[in-house]
Design an enzyme around this catalytic site. Structure first.
Site, short mmCIF file in Angstrom:
data_model
loop_
_atom_site.label_atom_id
_atom_site.label_comp_id
_atom_site.label_asym_id
_atom_site.label_seq_id
_atom_site.Cartn_x
_atom_site.Cartn_y
_atom_site.Cartn_z
N HIS A 1 -6.47 -5.97 -1.32
CA HIS A 1 -5.52 -4.88 -1.11
C HIS A 1 -4.44 -5.43 -0.19
O HIS A 1 -4.70 -5.68 0.97
CB HIS A 1 -6.22 -3.67 -0.47
CG HIS A 1 -5.31 -2.49 -0.28
ND1 HIS A 1 -4.73 -1.82 -1.34
CD2 HIS A 1 -4.88 -1.85 0.83
CE1 HIS A 1 -3.99 -0.82 -0.87
NE2 HIS A 1 -4.06 -0.82 0.44
N ASP B 1 -8.03 -3.22 -7.11
CA ASP B 1 -7.56 -2.93 -5.75
C ASP B 1 -8.64 -2.19 -4.96
O ASP B 1 -9.13 -1.14 -5.38
CB ASP B 1 -6.30 -2.07 -5.86
CG ASP B 1 -5.74 -1.73 -4.50
OD1 ASP B 1 -4.84 -2.45 -4.06
OD2 ASP B 1 -6.22 -0.77 -3.89
N SER C 1 0.83 -1.20 0.00
CA SER C 1 0.00 0.00 0.00
C SER C 1 0.87 1.26 0.00
O SER C 1 1.72 1.39 -0.88
CB SER C 1 -0.96 -0.05 1.19
OG SER C 1 -1.93 0.95 1.06
#
Ligand SMILES: *[C@@H]1O[C@H](CO)[C@@H](O)[C@H](O)[C@H]1NC(C)=O
Ligand SMILES: *[C@@H]1O[C@H](CO)[C@@H](O)[C@H](O)[C@H]1NC(C)=O
Ligand SMILES: *[C@@H]1O[C@H](CO)[C@@H](O)[C@H](O)[C@H]1NC(C)=O
Ligand SMILES: *[C@@H]1O[C@H](CO)[C@@H](O)[C@H](O)[C@H]1NC(C)=O
Ligand SMILES: *[C@@H]1O[C@H](CO)[C@@H](O)[C@H](O)[C@H]1NC(C)=O
Ligand SMILES: *[C@@H]1O[C@H](CO)[C@@H](O)[C@H](O)[C@H]1NC(C)=O
Length: 402
Positions: free
Chosen positions: A342, A274, A177
């Site tokens: 994610h 995502d 991330s």
């Protein structure tokens, strides 16, 4: 020094009125180390606390190999949100857990993490709010905020070099991330700290944030990053070759623009849908004030056909942004699957397991887990550039339903 303990976790469930042992797993917990002398270069978390990392020592054949993993956790791009963050675990090591579970790519168990289990594995804690890339500060006579992500990165590296990183034979810089974005931003710089004959590569998990307009046609990600870059002083730490080629140099925070200037071998792991980008970049709350997307965001099966079209458009734009990397990067790798996910490298069930995500549009013998795809690429066992077909393709997805 980082110590570690093994904790047996017994999970018991009440089933049919009886207690039954449902699962038994061993978790590796690794202790936090503060970087005591980080103040020598002014490396502080948002609130002024010392930065930190967790290190589990490598062993056996992996003793001289190093995996560094940037922690993720969004960004703060204005004073108000940074002041709020400074009082949480996202902006201060004072509020962080002092022990972290190392699983997935950080696991020390060969049957859970076949290629990296015996490496030195380090988790870099995220407390600056700008993907370890800012260098600035804020003081208005009352409140003080340190924007020192770049310095935190440098202080941690300087601390690890004499602990063995400086003699590394193999190294992988990774992150998820906001930490996956850090991997793009620091990849070549990382290589420069290591011996010239070391094999150095980088991996980004869920860090390919697209320069995409949202459903109201607002460039909301662009505006968000522009504020982030200027507030936290990120521009000087972006790739110089990139910033000197762009009229708006802050755009170089987007991986799609900086990617071509990265010379170190790179692996891009990302879902084409995502969930973070879907919820915050493609359909941010500001672009959907009436909540037309609420049900679709909760469950992809509830999306209307025009919403699916919008999601397919997002996927197409991601593949377009990756086209020259796919076609031209000889030493690059990728795994772009079609799950509503994610971050897939640090959780065991997405990294390497019986039912972890796979890409099926290849011959069955190439039907690999993410761990195998990354390992095959790292060790040059074969070319690994895989793109799954569009949703509803997506095998063994561990979808995040928020
Ligand atoms: C490694 O993981 C396997 C599979 O989950 C498990 O059976 C084994 O007990 C683990 N070994 C160690 C040393 O934790
Ligand atoms: C902190 O100390 C370590 C070990 O002596 C040293 O390698 C490192 O360069 C120092 N870091 C800074 C920021 O001065
Ligand atoms: C790199 O060179 C050093 C010094 O010659 C040597 O000790 C080391 O083993 C080499 N590393 C690799 C990965 O070849
Ligand atoms: C566009 O996005 C930015 C960043 O999220 C936001 O601040 C701004 O209000 C949006 N503009 C419109 C017209 O929605
Ligand atoms: C970046 O610019 C320098 C200096 O002009 C050049 O030597 C280098 O090859 C460039 N790197 C990339 C990846 O374009
Ligand atoms: C590679 O380039 C060709 C020709 O430009 C294009 O048709 C193809 O879609 C590209 N592959 C990918 C995966 O982007």
């Amino acid at each position: 020094m980082s110590a570690n303990v093994f904790v047996m976790v017994m999970v018991a469930l009440v089933m049919c009125g009886q207690w039954q042992v449902y699962a038994k797993e061993e978790k590796l917990l690794v202790k936090m180390s503060l970087v005591r002398n980080a103040s020598a270069i002014g490396a502080y978390c948002l609130d002024g606390s010392l930065p930190a990392y967790h290190w589990h020592r490598g062993f056996g054949a992996g003793a001289r190999n190093w995996l560094l993993q940037f922690e993720g956790g969004g960004w703060c791009n204005d004073i108000q949100s940074c002041l709020a963050r400074a009082k949480t675990r996202r902006g201060s090591t004072r509020f962080m857990s002092k022990w972290e579970v190392f699983s997935g790519i950080l696991s020390n168990n060969a049957s859970l993490n076949p290629d990296f289990y015996n490496w030195n594995r380090v988790k870099l804690r995220y407390c600056d709010g700008a993907s370890f890339a800012g260098d600035s500060m804020f003081f208005n006579g009352k409140s003080l905020l340190y924007f020192r992500g770049q310095k935190i990165w440098e202080a941690i590296i300087l601390d690890l070099l004499p602990k063995g990183l400086g003699q590394a034979r193999k190294a992988l810089l990774s992150g998820c991330s906001a930490g996956g974005l850090s991997s793009f931003l620091h990849c070549d710089n990382f290589k420069n700290y290591l011996p010239t004959n070391a094999s150095v590569k980088c991996l980004s998990d869920a860090g390919f944030f697209l320069d995409e307009r949202d459903i109201s046609l607002n460039h909301s990600m662009r505006f968000f990053y522009k504020d982030l870059v200027s507030l936290q002083g990120v521009e000087n730490n972006l790739d110089k070759n990139c910033t000197s080629s762009f009229y708006f140099p802050e755009l170089c925070i987007f991986p799609q623009y900086t990617l071509r200037y990265i010379s170190t071998p790179f692996f891009i792991l990302n879902s084409a849908y995502d969930v973070f980008q879907f919820h915050h970049a493609l359909v941010p709350p500001s672009a959907d004030p009436r909540g037309h997307w609420s049900r679709c965001k909760q469950n992809p099966a509830e999306c209307r056909p025009n919403q699916i079209d919008t999601l397919q458009g997002f996927r197409q734009d991601m593949l377009l942004a990756l086209r020259s990397f796919y076609n031209l990067s000889r030493r690059g790798g990728m795994f772009i699957n079609s799950c509503f996910a994610h971050c897939q490298s640090e959780t065991q069930d997405t990294w390497f397991g019986i039912d972890s995500p796979r890409i099926h549009n290849k011959l069955p013998r190439f039907d690999q887990t993410i761990a195998e795809a990354v390992g095959d690429w790292y060790f040059s066992r074969r070319v690994t550039k895989e793109i799954d077909c569009a949703y509803p393709c997506g095998t063994n997805c561990h979808n995040l339903i928020p």
